[in-house]
Design a protein around this motif. Structure first.
Motif, short mmCIF file in Angstrom:
data_model
loop_
_atom_site.label_atom_id
_atom_site.label_comp_id
_atom_site.label_asym_id
_atom_site.label_seq_id
_atom_site.Cartn_x
_atom_site.Cartn_y
_atom_site.Cartn_z
N ASP A 92 0.83 -1.21 0.00
CA ASP A 92 0.00 0.00 0.00
C ASP A 92 0.87 1.26 0.00
O ASP A 92 0.58 2.23 -0.70
N SER A 106 1.87 6.35 -7.08
CA SER A 106 0.80 7.21 -7.58
C SER A 106 1.17 8.68 -7.44
O SER A 106 0.92 9.49 -8.34
N LYS A 107 1.78 9.03 -6.31
CA LYS A 107 2.19 10.41 -6.08
C LYS A 107 3.25 10.85 -7.10
O LYS A 107 3.18 11.95 -7.65
N SER A 134 1.06 4.03 -2.97
CA SER A 134 0.83 5.45 -2.67
C SER A 134 1.98 6.31 -3.20
O SER A 134 1.75 7.35 -3.81
#
Length: 200
Positions: A20, A27-28, A24
């Motif tokens: 996860d 994606s950032k 994250s």
């Protein structure tokens, strides 16, 4: 679907336990990228040939889903993916394919776009396991749907930890052929003209 251990652990890499957090961060990093341009060297290892086939070219990506792979050596060959349409152009002819009629092409298209968008772990056609060493991440994809199982034994995607750029893409086909693409000199957010991605 994210699986714990999909393939045998690659040499020199350890398993990423918190996928996860990886998702994250990926994606950032990708949210700030509108375009990518890079060089690539491809080695095609064909099971029926003793010699490896080496080619070079340019890779381009533009959000949301435009990809151009342009081979320049030792031959000219262009593959453009744009909103469900695929253009293939070699030295003899140009052909256009609608990926809606081909689940295999749809999935290959999605893999390329997912790599650039940072959504590779949510692709429903594969189970994914994430590994890391000191400088890179490696995502091992194992096909789960029937169409992909016919084509691929597995796909490995290498990303640099510093920038999350895709540095290497290894596609292992069921027949024993392996396509190994190594990317270099990535440039982010440089203006790219729409004509690069025309499929007409």
């Amino acid at each position: 679907m994210i699986a714990g251990m999909v393939n045998a652990q690659p040499k020199g890499f350890s398993h990423v336990k918190n996928t996860d957090a990886f998702q994250s961060a990926l994606s950032k990093a990708n949210s700030a990228i509108q375009t990518v341009a890079s060089d690539f060297v491809q080695i095609k290892n064909m099971s029926l040939l003793a010699e490896k086939v080496k080619s070079k070219g340019k890779f381009y990506f533009m959000k949301e889903d435009k990809v151009r792979i342009e081979y320049t050596q030792p031959f000219s060959y262009i593959l453009v993916l744009n909103k469900g349409q695929v253009l293939v152009k070699d030295e003899q002819k140009t052909s256009k394919i609608n990926t809606k009629n081909s689940k295999a092409m749809q999935s290959v298209n999605r893999i390329m776009v997912d790599c650039m968008r940072g959504t590779i772990l949510t692709n429903p056609d594969f189970k994914a396991a994430v590994y890391e060493n000191s400088s890179d991440y490696m995502i091992a994809l194992l096909p789960t749907n029937a169409d992909m199982k016919k084509m691929f034994a597995g796909i490995d995607i290498y990303m640099t930890k510093k920038t999350f750029d895709v540095s290497r893409l290894v596609m292992k086909e069921n027949g024993g052929d392996v396509t190994d693409m190594n990317f270099s000199n990535p440039k982010h957010n440089t203006p790219l003209h729409e004509t690069l991605f025309k499929v007409k």
